[in-house]
Design a protein around this motif. Sequence first.
Motif, PDB file in Angstrom:
ATOM      1  N   ASN A 151       0.541  -0.947   0.348  1.00 15.73           N
ATOM      2  CA  ASN A 151      -0.136  -0.350  -0.077  1.00 15.73           C
ATOM      3  C   ASN A 151       1.162   1.137  -0.689  1.00 15.73           C
ATOM      4  O   ASN A 151       0.926   2.367   0.846  1.00 15.73           O
ATOM      5  N   ARG A 179      -7.884   5.296  -0.294  1.00 12.43           N
ATOM      6  CA  ARG A 179      -8.496   3.496  -0.383  1.00 12.43           C
ATOM      7  C   ARG A 179      -7.437   2.890   0.147  1.00 12.43           C
ATOM      8  O   ARG A 179      -7.010   1.660  -0.209  1.00 12.43           O
ATOM      9  N   LEU A 181      -4.534   3.956   1.259  1.00 12.09           N
ATOM     10  CA  LEU A 181      -2.737   3.559   0.332  1.00 12.09           C
ATOM     11  C   LEU A 181      -2.673   4.747   1.752  1.00 12.09           C
ATOM     12  O   LEU A 181      -2.654   6.067   1.922  1.00 12.09           O
ATOM     13  N   ALA A 332      -4.638   2.189  -6.986  1.00 16.26           N
ATOM     14  CA  ALA A 332      -5.349   1.009  -6.361  1.00 16.26           C
ATOM     15  C   ALA A 332      -5.358  -0.263  -7.106  1.00 16.26           C
ATOM     16  O   ALA A 332      -5.372  -1.195  -6.568  1.00 16.26           O
ATOM     17  N   VAL A 335      -1.949  -1.867  -7.972  1.00 15.55           N
ATOM     18  CA  VAL A 335      -1.367  -2.117  -6.912  1.00 15.55           C
ATOM     19  C   VAL A 335      -1.975  -3.675  -6.196  1.00 15.55           C
ATOM     20  O   VAL A 335      -0.842  -4.550  -6.118  1.00 15.55           O
ATOM     21  N   GLU A 336      -3.095  -4.102  -6.057  1.00 11.61           N
ATOM     22  CA  GLU A 336      -3.635  -5.558  -6.555  1.00 11.61           C
ATOM     23  C   GLU A 336      -3.099  -6.264  -7.000  1.00 11.61           C
ATOM     24  O   GLU A 336      -2.699  -7.143  -6.941  1.00 11.61           O
ATOM     25  N   ARG A 339       0.312  -7.227  -5.655  1.00  9.02           N
ATOM     26  CA  ARG A 339       0.494  -7.628  -4.965  1.00  9.02           C
ATOM     27  C   ARG A 339       0.455  -9.711  -5.274  1.00  9.02           C
ATOM     28  O   ARG A 339       1.081 -10.457  -4.731  1.00  9.02           O
TER      29      ARG A 339
END
Length: 456
Positions: A151, A179, A181, A332, A335-336, A339
Motif C-alpha cells: 500500500n 483507499r 494507501l 489501487a 497495487v492489487e 500484490r
Amino acid sequence: MEKKETINASVAPKGSLEVLSQIEVEKLKQVGENGLYPLFRKCALAILNTGSDSDNAKTIFESYPDFEIEIIQQDRGIRLELQNAPANAFVDGEMIASSREMLFSAMRDIVYSETEKCSRGTDLNSSIGITDYVFQLLRNADILHAGEHPNMIVCWGGHSISNEEYAYSKEVGHSMGLRGLNICTGCGPGVMKGPMKGATIAHAKQHFSQSRFLGLTEPDIIAAEAPNPIVNELVILPDIEKRLEAFVRVAHGTVIFPGGAGTAEELLYLLGILLDPKNQSVPFPLILTGPKSSEPYFQQLNEFINDTLGFEAQQKYQIIIDDPERVARIMAQNVEKVRQHRRNYNDAYYFNWRLNIDISYQQPFIPTHENMASLVLSSNLETHQLAANLRRAFSGIVAGNVKETGISAIEKYGPYKINGDESVMKPLDNLLEAFVLQKRMKLPGSNYVPCYQLVR
C-alpha cells in the motif's frame, strides 16, 4: 548574511537510539576525515530549519554559522546540547516532537550507515552488495514491515510548484488515502508535502490508524528540501543513488506530479530500470498527473521521452490530467496486481527484490565539472544506458541549483558544460528551457541563473 533567531536547548531521544557505544559517540564528535560530526551537524540543522523559505543549501548553512551540537554520553543514555539552533523548531523552549524524532532518526541513520559500510560483509562494488546495503539501512530504520499488504505509493514532483499544482497533489493524496494507501516522498515541501497532507485527512475520515508518511532523503539535498512536519518516518540514505533505489524498492506504485530537474532525474532513473529487459515481467504502476494547467508540462516531458528514449519508454507510464479520483482508483487496482505478482513469485511485499537494478544506476555519480563534461549522451547507446546518463546530467543540474557542494563549484568554476549528439541535446535543451520559463528550477521569487551550458 542575515542571522536568524536561535535558541539553546538540551534534548534527549525518545523511543529510539537512546544508547550509543563509546566508539559511536566519539565518531559523532570527530570533525576530521573519518569523523561524522560535520555530516550530523548539517543534517540536524536542515531538520531544525523545517519551513525555510529558501532552497539554497549554502545560504541556509551560512544563516546559522554558530550552530553547534555537543553529544553527551551519560549512564542513563545520551543527550544533545544544542547551541544557536533555529528557534522555529521549538515551542516555549521545548523542541517540537516531530523535529526531535527526525533529529534522532538522522543520528541513527548516520551512525548505522557508517557502521554497515565498514562491515566486512558489505560489498559496495557489486549490484547485489549495494542492494543489500540499502535493505540493511531500511531495516535498521524499521521501515520494512513484514505481513503488511502492499500500500506504499511513492510520490515524486517538484518543491517549486504553483499553488494550483500543490492543491491538486493534495487532492490526489486524499483520494489515495481514502483507499488505504500510504505515501512516501522525498519528505520536503511542495509535491513532497501535498499528497501527505491530503492522505492525512483521508486516513482520519476512514479511521485508518496505521498512517505511514515515509520520507527518504540524503545529506546533500536535505537542507534544500527540509523534512515537512507530516513525515512520521524519516530515513537519510548516504547518497542520491541509494535514495533512488530505496524509493523503487519500497514502492508498490509511483505517481509523478509536475516538477523540475529533480523530477526529471527521478523519472529517467525509473524508466531506465523498467526498460531493462530483465524487468519486462515485473509490474510497476507509474502515473504522471497534474491539473489542467500543467498539461503543457507533461506534453513537453512526454515529447522529450519520445525523442530520447523512444516509444517503448512511453509505454511504461500513463498520463492522467486533472482527475484525482481516476489516479487513485487506477493506482489501487494496480497495487492489487503487484500484490498478486509478489505472492505468485514468493517475493516480499515490503521490498522489491525481483526488480533488477544495473550497477550503473547504483554507483554514486559525483557531479564535478569534469564528470559532467565527460557524460556520453548519444542515441547509439542502449536505451536504458542513455537513460542512466541523462539521469546523471539532471543530477548535476540539481546539484548546481540547490546543493551546497554544487553551488560552490559553480561559483568557483562557472556553469557545467554538457555535450552530446544533436539528437539528444536538442530535446534536452527544449525541456530545460521550458523548466526555466515555467520557473521550475528554483522557488518562486528566485532569480534563476542556469548552472549549466549545453555544448552542441
